[in-house]
Write a protein that holds these residues in place. Sequence first.
Motif, PDB file in Angstrom:
ATOM      1  N   VAL A   1       7.922   1.808  -4.368  1.00 57.95           N
ATOM      2  CA  VAL A   1       8.695   2.232  -3.200  1.00 57.95           C
ATOM      3  C   VAL A   1       7.725   2.794  -2.167  1.00 57.95           C
ATOM      4  CG1 VAL A   1      10.553   3.700  -2.364  1.00 57.95           C
ATOM      5  CG2 VAL A   1      10.681   2.708  -4.659  1.00 57.95           C
ATOM      6  N   ALA A   2       7.487   2.040  -1.082  1.00 54.69           N
ATOM      7  CA  ALA A   2       6.485   2.448  -0.097  1.00 54.69           C
ATOM      8  C   ALA A   2       6.927   2.059   1.307  1.00 54.69           C
ATOM      9  CB  ALA A   2       5.132   1.818  -0.421  1.00 54.69           C
ATOM     10  N   PRO A   3       7.967   2.691   1.833  1.00 50.09           N
ATOM     11  CA  PRO A   3       8.356   2.413   3.217  1.00 50.09           C
ATOM     12  C   PRO A   3       7.349   3.015   4.188  1.00 50.09           C
ATOM     13  CG  PRO A   3       9.663   4.214   2.349  1.00 50.09           C
ATOM     14  CD  PRO A   3       8.842   3.706   1.205  1.00 50.09           C
ATOM     15  N   PRO A   4       7.216   2.434   5.368  1.00 45.35           N
ATOM     16  CA  PRO A   4       6.280   2.992   6.343  1.00 45.35           C
ATOM     17  C   PRO A   4       6.845   4.265   6.969  1.00 45.35           C
ATOM     18  CG  PRO A   4       7.471   1.167   7.320  1.00 45.35           C
ATOM     19  CD  PRO A   4       7.885   1.219   5.874  1.00 45.35           C
ATOM     20  N   LYS A   5       5.964   5.101   7.496  1.00 42.47           N
ATOM     21  CA  LYS A   5       6.401   6.277   8.249  1.00 42.47           C
ATOM     22  C   LYS A   5       7.055   5.832   9.552  1.00 42.47           C
ATOM     23  CE  LYS A   5       2.998   9.580   6.470  1.00 42.47           C
ATOM     24  NZ  LYS A   5       4.048  10.469   5.926  1.00 42.47           N
ATOM     25  N   PRO A   6       8.114   6.513  10.029  1.00 47.24           N
ATOM     26  CA  PRO A   6       8.692   7.757   9.503  1.00 47.24           C
ATOM     27  C   PRO A   6       9.815   7.539   8.510  1.00 47.24           C
ATOM     28  CG  PRO A   6       9.724   7.249  11.581  1.00 47.24           C
ATOM     29  CD  PRO A   6       8.723   6.143  11.320  1.00 47.24           C
ATOM     30  N   TRP A   7      10.040   6.268   8.129  1.00 46.80           N
ATOM     31  CA  TRP A   7      11.195   5.960   7.285  1.00 46.80           C
ATOM     32  C   TRP A   7      11.060   6.528   5.878  1.00 46.80           C
ATOM     33  CZ3 TRP A   7      14.179   4.661  10.962  1.00 46.80           C
ATOM     34  CH2 TRP A   7      13.702   3.926  12.032  1.00 46.80           C
ATOM     35  N   ASP A   8       9.849   6.887   5.464  1.00 45.84           N
ATOM     36  CA  ASP A   8       9.674   7.463   4.127  1.00 45.84           C
ATOM     37  C   ASP A   8      10.318   8.837   4.017  1.00 45.84           C
ATOM     38  OD1 ASP A   8       7.576   8.317   5.944  1.00 45.84           O
ATOM     39  OD2 ASP A   8       6.697   9.338   4.211  1.00 45.84           O
ATOM     40  N   GLU A   9      10.626   9.472   5.163  1.00 48.30           N
ATOM     41  CA  GLU A   9      11.246  10.794   5.140  1.00 48.30           C
ATOM     42  C   GLU A   9      12.687  10.761   5.641  1.00 48.30           C
ATOM     43  OE1 GLU A   9       8.688  13.291   7.408  1.00 48.30           O
ATOM     44  OE2 GLU A   9       7.086  13.321   5.895  1.00 48.30           O
TER      45      GLU A   9
ATOM     46  N   LEU B   1       0.830  -1.212   0.000  1.00 45.40           N
ATOM     47  CA  LEU B   1       0.000   0.000   0.000  1.00 45.40           C
ATOM     48  C   LEU B   1       0.872   1.274   0.000  1.00 45.40           C
ATOM     49  CD1 LEU B   1      -2.921  -0.794   2.470  1.00 45.40           C
ATOM     50  CD2 LEU B   1      -2.784  -1.240   0.031  1.00 45.40           C
ATOM     51  N   PRO B   2       0.892   2.088  -1.029  1.00 48.90           N
ATOM     52  CA  PRO B   2      -0.035   1.921  -2.147  1.00 48.90           C
ATOM     53  C   PRO B   2       0.467   0.913  -3.179  1.00 48.90           C
ATOM     54  CG  PRO B   2       1.319   3.843  -2.515  1.00 48.90           C
ATOM     55  CD  PRO B   2       1.735   3.287  -1.185  1.00 48.90           C
ATOM     56  N   PRO B   3      -0.433   0.111  -3.753  1.00 46.04           N
ATOM     57  CA  PRO B   3      -0.023  -0.706  -4.883  1.00 46.04           C
ATOM     58  C   PRO B   3       0.187   0.187  -6.092  1.00 46.04           C
ATOM     59  CG  PRO B   3      -2.371  -0.840  -4.601  1.00 46.04           C
ATOM     60  CD  PRO B   3      -1.849  -0.001  -3.465  1.00 46.04           C
ATOM     61  N   GLY B   4       0.862  -0.308  -7.078  1.00 44.33           N
ATOM     62  CA  GLY B   4       1.059   0.494  -8.280  1.00 44.33           C
ATOM     63  C   GLY B   4       2.116  -0.113  -9.169  1.00 44.33           C
ATOM     64  N   ASP B   5       2.447   0.606 -10.229  1.00 47.42           N
ATOM     65  CA  ASP B   5       3.471   0.114 -11.124  1.00 47.42           C
ATOM     66  C   ASP B   5       4.852   0.434 -10.547  1.00 47.42           C
ATOM     67  OD1 ASP B   5       4.042   2.809 -11.621  1.00 47.42           O
ATOM     68  OD2 ASP B   5       2.791   2.849 -13.422  1.00 47.42           O
ATOM     69  N   ASN B   6       5.886   0.135 -11.320  1.00 46.21           N
ATOM     70  CA  ASN B   6       7.245   0.268 -10.804  1.00 46.21           C
ATOM     71  C   ASN B   6       7.686   1.709 -10.610  1.00 46.21           C
ATOM     72  OD1 ASN B   6       7.437  -2.453 -10.746  1.00 46.21           O
ATOM     73  ND2 ASN B   6       8.873  -2.656 -12.431  1.00 46.21           N
ATOM     74  N   SER B   7       6.863   2.681 -11.007  1.00 48.16           N
ATOM     75  CA  SER B   7       7.226   4.083 -10.802  1.00 48.16           C
ATOM     76  C   SER B   7       6.564   4.671  -9.560  1.00 48.16           C
ATOM     77  CB  SER B   7       6.825   4.916 -12.029  1.00 48.16           C
ATOM     78  OG  SER B   7       5.416   4.925 -12.191  1.00 48.16           O
ATOM     79  N   THR B   8       5.723   3.872  -8.868  1.00 50.41           N
ATOM     80  CA  THR B   8       4.980   4.386  -7.730  1.00 50.41           C
ATOM     81  C   THR B   8       5.895   4.609  -6.522  1.00 50.41           C
ATOM     82  OG1 THR B   8       2.991   3.225  -8.453  1.00 50.41           O
ATOM     83  CG2 THR B   8       3.063   3.955  -6.170  1.00 50.41           C
ATOM     84  N   VAL B   9       5.827   5.788  -5.935  1.00 50.93           N
ATOM     85  CA  VAL B   9       6.587   6.122  -4.736  1.00 50.93           C
ATOM     86  C   VAL B   9       5.643   6.800  -3.751  1.00 50.93           C
ATOM     87  CG1 VAL B   9       8.501   7.458  -3.766  1.00 50.93           C
ATOM     88  CG2 VAL B   9       8.730   6.412  -6.024  1.00 50.93           C
TER      89      VAL B   9
ATOM     90  N   HIS C   1       4.330  -3.919   9.033  1.00 51.10           N
ATOM     91  CA  HIS C   1       4.856  -3.979   7.667  1.00 51.10           C
ATOM     92  C   HIS C   1       5.390  -5.378   7.375  1.00 51.10           C
ATOM     93  CE1 HIS C   1       7.272  -2.782   4.135  1.00 51.10           C
ATOM     94  NE2 HIS C   1       6.479  -1.733   4.070  1.00 51.10           N
ATOM     95  N   VAL C   2       5.383  -5.782   6.110  1.00 47.99           N
ATOM     96  CA  VAL C   2       5.818  -7.129   5.750  1.00 47.99           C
ATOM     97  C   VAL C   2       7.266  -7.374   6.144  1.00 47.99           C
ATOM     98  CG1 VAL C   2       6.505  -6.531   3.379  1.00 47.99           C
ATOM     99  CG2 VAL C   2       5.799  -8.885   3.919  1.00 47.99           C
ATOM    100  N   GLU C   3       8.124  -6.336   6.078  1.00 48.77           N
ATOM    101  CA  GLU C   3       9.527  -6.526   6.441  1.00 48.77           C
ATOM    102  C   GLU C   3       9.672  -6.767   7.943  1.00 48.77           C
ATOM    103  OE1 GLU C   3      10.537  -7.121   3.810  1.00 48.77           O
ATOM    104  OE2 GLU C   3      10.931  -5.504   2.411  1.00 48.77           O
ATOM    105  N   THR C   4       8.848  -6.106   8.754  1.00 52.17           N
ATOM    106  CA  THR C   4       8.843  -6.352  10.195  1.00 52.17           C
ATOM    107  C   THR C   4       8.376  -7.767  10.492  1.00 52.17           C
ATOM    108  OG1 THR C   4       8.341  -4.016  10.551  1.00 52.17           O
ATOM    109  CG2 THR C   4       7.978  -5.503  12.406  1.00 52.17           C
ATOM    110  N   PHE C   5       7.354  -8.210   9.774  1.00 52.69           N
ATOM    111  CA  PHE C   5       6.827  -9.567   9.923  1.00 52.69           C
ATOM    112  C   PHE C   5       7.918 -10.598   9.648  1.00 52.69           C
ATOM    113  CE2 PHE C   5       4.655 -13.158   7.673  1.00 52.69           C
ATOM    114  CZ  PHE C   5       3.951 -13.673   8.750  1.00 52.69           C
TER     115      PHE C   5
END
Length: 248
Positions: free
Chosen positions: A229-237, A175-183, A193-197
């Motif tokens: 590219v969709a890291p969770p907050k606050p890592w997106d900044e 989330l968000p899903p999208g194509d390879n340009s989605t950020v 998050h899946v990486e935490t899991f």
Amino acid sequence: SVIKTPNLNKLAEKSVILDHCYISAFPCAPSRASQLTGRHLQNHGILNNDMMLDASIPTLGDICKNAGYRTGYFGKWHLGGWCYRGLKAPYGGGAEGFTEWQFKTADEKELWRTDIEGCPGARFEVVEGGPGEDYPQHGFDTWVGGWVQYRNWLKEEGLGDLVDKHPELGGHNILPPGDNSTVGPSGIEAERHVETFIANNAERFIKDNAKGEKPWCAVASFWGPHPPVAPPKPWDEMYSVEDVTLPD
């Protein structure tokens, strides 16, 4: 010099460092198959994503299990065919309408003919079926995947409505899903998050086996970094594109 990796740095201080490392293939599934089998792609047969690794080919998991190790695999596998079981394939190649399928080479005698962009040469046909991501394979007895098992865990965490609303949630699509340009920032908080899991389950396996009589082997295979590219907050900044200078 830009990327902050304190935990990897601590691990590196107590580890063997491999500082001349090269991938054996592109894209990810052929490269992962080479890491796990020690073979080049023409010998393990994974020439593209969405293919199934031959069960007769020994992997790190098979070798360690046969040697008496406790084995665990956590995260992205992508060596069991289409990894998003239950979703229809988003692209062609004969897979339209299938929710469980795999690529196979169409003609082994023409193994090095290039008909698919980005693949080092093969013709493929789509075969329905394949094991997918979410059950033990190739000698890894403890198994935690990032698709069905992750989605089931989100439901246990009280996010069933979110899972039902977003059938593509899991794996790369955090989330968000999208194509390879989605950020953009993930709609899933860091704790779920899946990486935490993946990390939490790998950590639990290590702690459970660290003081046991048997040696252990664990593989933590994270889905990122990978588009969208969709890291969770606050890592997106945490970083800005201005921080990075790309070579000419």
